[in-house]
Design a protein around this motif. Structure first.
Motif, PDB file in Angstrom:
ATOM      1  N   GLY A   1      -2.719   3.128 -11.384  1.00 46.12           N
ATOM      2  CA  GLY A   1      -1.078   2.725 -11.489  1.00 46.12           C
ATOM      3  C   GLY A   1      -0.482   2.240 -10.206  1.00 46.12           C
ATOM      4  O   GLY A   1       0.715   2.559  -9.749  1.00 46.12           O
ATOM      5  N   MET A   2      -1.408   1.645  -9.379  1.00 43.71           N
ATOM      6  CA  MET A   2      -0.674   1.345  -7.997  1.00 43.71           C
ATOM      7  C   MET A   2      -0.104   0.021  -7.946  1.00 43.71           C
ATOM      8  O   MET A   2      -0.391  -0.813  -8.902  1.00 43.71           O
ATOM      9  CB  MET A   2      -2.199   1.446  -6.811  1.00 43.71           C
ATOM     10  N   ASP A   3       1.094   0.152  -7.071  1.00 42.87           N
ATOM     11  CA  ASP A   3       1.802  -1.139  -6.972  1.00 42.87           C
ATOM     12  C   ASP A   3       0.881  -2.057  -5.931  1.00 42.87           C
ATOM     13  O   ASP A   3       0.026  -1.583  -5.216  1.00 42.87           O
ATOM     14  CB  ASP A   3       3.207  -0.801  -6.637  1.00 42.87           C
ATOM     15  N   LEU A   4       1.864  -3.336  -5.590  1.00 40.18           N
ATOM     16  CA  LEU A   4       1.288  -4.259  -4.759  1.00 40.18           C
ATOM     17  C   LEU A   4       0.791  -3.681  -3.316  1.00 40.18           C
ATOM     18  O   LEU A   4      -0.178  -3.756  -2.799  1.00 40.18           O
ATOM     19  CB  LEU A   4       1.937  -5.260  -4.650  1.00 40.18           C
ATOM     20  N   GLU A   5       1.755  -2.954  -2.594  1.00 44.39           N
ATOM     21  CA  GLU A   5       1.712  -2.574  -1.563  1.00 44.39           C
ATOM     22  C   GLU A   5       0.545  -1.552  -1.167  1.00 44.39           C
ATOM     23  O   GLU A   5      -0.212  -1.162  -0.513  1.00 44.39           O
ATOM     24  CB  GLU A   5       3.273  -1.694  -1.031  1.00 44.39           C
ATOM     25  N   GLU A   6       0.703  -0.544  -2.566  1.00 46.12           N
ATOM     26  CA  GLU A   6      -0.678   0.594  -2.485  1.00 46.12           C
ATOM     27  C   GLU A   6      -1.863  -0.098  -2.535  1.00 46.12           C
ATOM     28  O   GLU A   6      -2.797   0.245  -1.877  1.00 46.12           O
ATOM     29  CB  GLU A   6      -0.263   1.550  -3.498  1.00 46.12           C
ATOM     30  N   ILE A   7      -2.056  -0.943  -3.463  1.00 45.68           N
ATOM     31  CA  ILE A   7      -3.501  -1.900  -3.503  1.00 45.68           C
ATOM     32  C   ILE A   7      -3.661  -2.320  -2.009  1.00 45.68           C
ATOM     33  O   ILE A   7      -4.822  -2.470  -1.561  1.00 45.68           O
ATOM     34  CB  ILE A   7      -3.504  -2.886  -4.588  1.00 45.68           C
ATOM     35  N   SER A   8      -2.720  -2.986  -1.581  1.00 39.24           N
ATOM     36  CA  SER A   8      -3.077  -3.607  -0.588  1.00 39.24           C
ATOM     37  C   SER A   8      -3.581  -2.609   0.731  1.00 39.24           C
ATOM     38  O   SER A   8      -4.353  -3.288   1.349  1.00 39.24           O
ATOM     39  CB  SER A   8      -1.502  -4.357   0.138  1.00 39.24           C
ATOM     40  N   GLU A   9      -2.814  -1.680   0.707  1.00 38.26           N
ATOM     41  CA  GLU A   9      -3.330  -0.760   1.850  1.00 38.26           C
ATOM     42  C   GLU A   9      -4.532   0.009   1.344  1.00 38.26           C
ATOM     43  O   GLU A   9      -5.412  -0.121   2.433  1.00 38.26           O
ATOM     44  CB  GLU A   9      -2.205   0.609   1.703  1.00 38.26           C
ATOM     45  N   ASN A  10      -4.936   0.183   0.335  1.00 36.23           N
ATOM     46  CA  ASN A  10      -6.247   0.674  -0.017  1.00 36.23           C
ATOM     47  C   ASN A  10      -7.264  -0.218   0.011  1.00 36.23           C
ATOM     48  O   ASN A  10      -8.571   0.071   0.282  1.00 36.23           O
ATOM     49  CB  ASN A  10      -6.275   1.226  -1.394  1.00 36.23           C
ATOM     50  N   MET A  11      -6.961  -1.578  -0.214  1.00 36.68           N
ATOM     51  CA  MET A  11      -8.069  -2.595  -0.269  1.00 36.68           C
ATOM     52  C   MET A  11      -8.232  -3.370   1.285  1.00 36.68           C
ATOM     53  O   MET A  11      -9.016  -4.095   1.545  1.00 36.68           O
ATOM     54  CB  MET A  11      -7.845  -3.682  -1.193  1.00 36.68           C
ATOM     55  N   ASN A  12      -7.138  -2.852   2.191  1.00 37.13           N
ATOM     56  CA  ASN A  12      -7.245  -3.479   3.571  1.00 37.13           C
ATOM     57  C   ASN A  12      -7.054  -4.981   3.511  1.00 37.13           C
ATOM     58  O   ASN A  12      -7.643  -5.939   4.152  1.00 37.13           O
ATOM     59  CB  ASN A  12      -8.424  -3.052   4.435  1.00 37.13           C
ATOM     60  N   MET A  13      -6.040  -5.419   2.630  1.00 35.50           N
ATOM     61  CA  MET A  13      -5.856  -6.730   2.536  1.00 35.50           C
ATOM     62  C   MET A  13      -4.260  -7.128   2.667  1.00 35.50           C
ATOM     63  O   MET A  13      -3.656  -6.155   2.312  1.00 35.50           O
ATOM     64  CB  MET A  13      -6.051  -7.049   0.887  1.00 35.50           C
ATOM     65  N   SER A  14      -3.670  -8.256   2.766  1.00 34.44           N
ATOM     66  CA  SER A  14      -2.457  -8.483   2.829  1.00 34.44           C
ATOM     67  C   SER A  14      -1.988  -8.549   1.338  1.00 34.44           C
ATOM     68  O   SER A  14      -2.719  -8.902   0.366  1.00 34.44           O
ATOM     69  CB  SER A  14      -2.220  -9.858   3.481  1.00 34.44           C
ATOM     70  N   THR A  15      -0.596  -8.062   1.268  1.00 32.35           N
ATOM     71  CA  THR A  15      -0.030  -8.227   0.233  1.00 32.35           C
ATOM     72  C   THR A  15      -0.099  -9.716  -0.559  1.00 32.35           C
ATOM     73  O   THR A  15      -0.182  -9.845  -1.680  1.00 32.35           O
ATOM     74  CB  THR A  15       1.603  -8.047   0.098  1.00 32.35           C
ATOM     75  N   ASP A  16      -0.147 -10.784   0.470  1.00 27.86           N
ATOM     76  CA  ASP A  16      -0.282 -12.282  -0.264  1.00 27.86           C
ATOM     77  C   ASP A  16      -1.739 -12.342  -0.895  1.00 27.86           C
ATOM     78  O   ASP A  16      -1.980 -12.883  -1.904  1.00 27.86           O
ATOM     79  CB  ASP A  16       0.004 -13.045   0.905  1.00 27.86           C
ATOM     80  N   GLN A  17      -2.792 -11.844  -0.285  1.00 26.82           N
ATOM     81  CA  GLN A  17      -4.061 -11.599  -0.831  1.00 26.82           C
ATOM     82  C   GLN A  17      -4.053 -11.017  -2.152  1.00 26.82           C
ATOM     83  O   GLN A  17      -4.685 -11.687  -3.084  1.00 26.82           O
ATOM     84  CB  GLN A  17      -4.950 -11.337   0.410  1.00 26.82           C
ATOM     85  N   VAL A  18      -3.634  -9.797  -2.065  1.00 26.78           N
ATOM     86  CA  VAL A  18      -3.578  -9.186  -3.293  1.00 26.78           C
ATOM     87  C   VAL A  18      -2.732  -9.896  -4.624  1.00 26.78           C
ATOM     88  O   VAL A  18      -3.365  -9.886  -5.739  1.00 26.78           O
ATOM     89  CB  VAL A  18      -3.105  -7.699  -3.072  1.00 26.78           C
ATOM     90  N   SER A  19      -1.663 -10.403  -4.213  1.00 23.05           N
ATOM     91  CA  SER A  19      -1.126 -10.982  -5.135  1.00 23.05           C
ATOM     92  C   SER A  19      -1.696 -12.403  -5.695  1.00 23.05           C
ATOM     93  O   SER A  19      -1.848 -12.670  -6.872  1.00 23.05           O
ATOM     94  CB  SER A  19       0.597 -11.639  -4.591  1.00 23.05           C
ATOM     95  N   HIS A  20      -2.290 -12.817  -4.823  1.00 25.32           N
ATOM     96  CA  HIS A  20      -3.301 -14.278  -5.138  1.00 25.32           C
ATOM     97  C   HIS A  20      -4.305 -13.919  -6.086  1.00 25.32           C
ATOM     98  O   HIS A  20      -4.466 -14.331  -7.362  1.00 25.32           O
ATOM     99  CB  HIS A  20      -3.861 -14.778  -3.904  1.00 25.32           C
TER     100      HIS A  20
END
Length: 152
Positions: free
Chosen positions: A19-38
């Motif tokens: 249930g992670m949001d965009l910012e949490e996923i970005s932090e865990n994946m070590n990616m920018s929020t733009d990359q995760v959004s893409h």
């Protein structure tokens, strides 16, 4: 940007199981929020399949944890306590203590990662045990001989 299958599956698991949001996923994946959004908007993300299972947060996890630790203790003929003088026993005690701490802090992803390492260790010990008692005896002796510094 080419999207790897593992990236899409991992992000889907983090979003759907944890249930992670965009910012949490970005932090865990070590990616920018733009990359995760893409990735979240991609066809690869939509089409990838994962076995979504919400993490156990109560008694179910405690039972699973107890079963794995009991299996390890029985196969190695060890008991894990904070007063252990044996390096490997203390090492396994510290790992199990960390898993329970993460569980109590509701840090499900980190807890599940640490617990998966213990479960895999139990699985491999079982396989060694099934190969024959001589191998497990040698393995037990080698683990019991480890010093604290080499166990960490």
């Amino acid at each position: 940007m080419e999207i790897e299958d593992w990236e899409a599956r991992t992000i889907k698991m983090l979003r759907e199981a944890y249930g992670m949001d965009l910012e949490e996923i970005s932090e865990n994946m070590n990616m920018s929020t733009d990359q995760v959004s893409h990735i979240l908007e991609s066809r690869k993300y939509e089409e990838c399949e994962i076995d979504v299972k919400t993490p156990d947060t109560g008694m179910e996890f405690t039972i699973q944890f107890g079963n794995v630790m009991s299996k390890i203790a029985n196969l190695l003929d060890m008991k894990f306590s904070p007063f252990s003088e044996d390096g490997m026993e203390d090492f396994l005690y510290q790992i199990s203590k960390r898993v329970l701490h993460l569980h109590n802090q509701q840090e499900w992803l980190s807890r599940d990662y640490e617990f998966a390492k213990l479960a895999m260790f139990a699985k491999h010990l079982t396989e060694v045990h099934e190969e024959g008692s001589v191998q497990i005896s040698i393995f037990q002796a080698k683990l019991n001989d480890l010093s604290q510094s080499s166990a960490v």
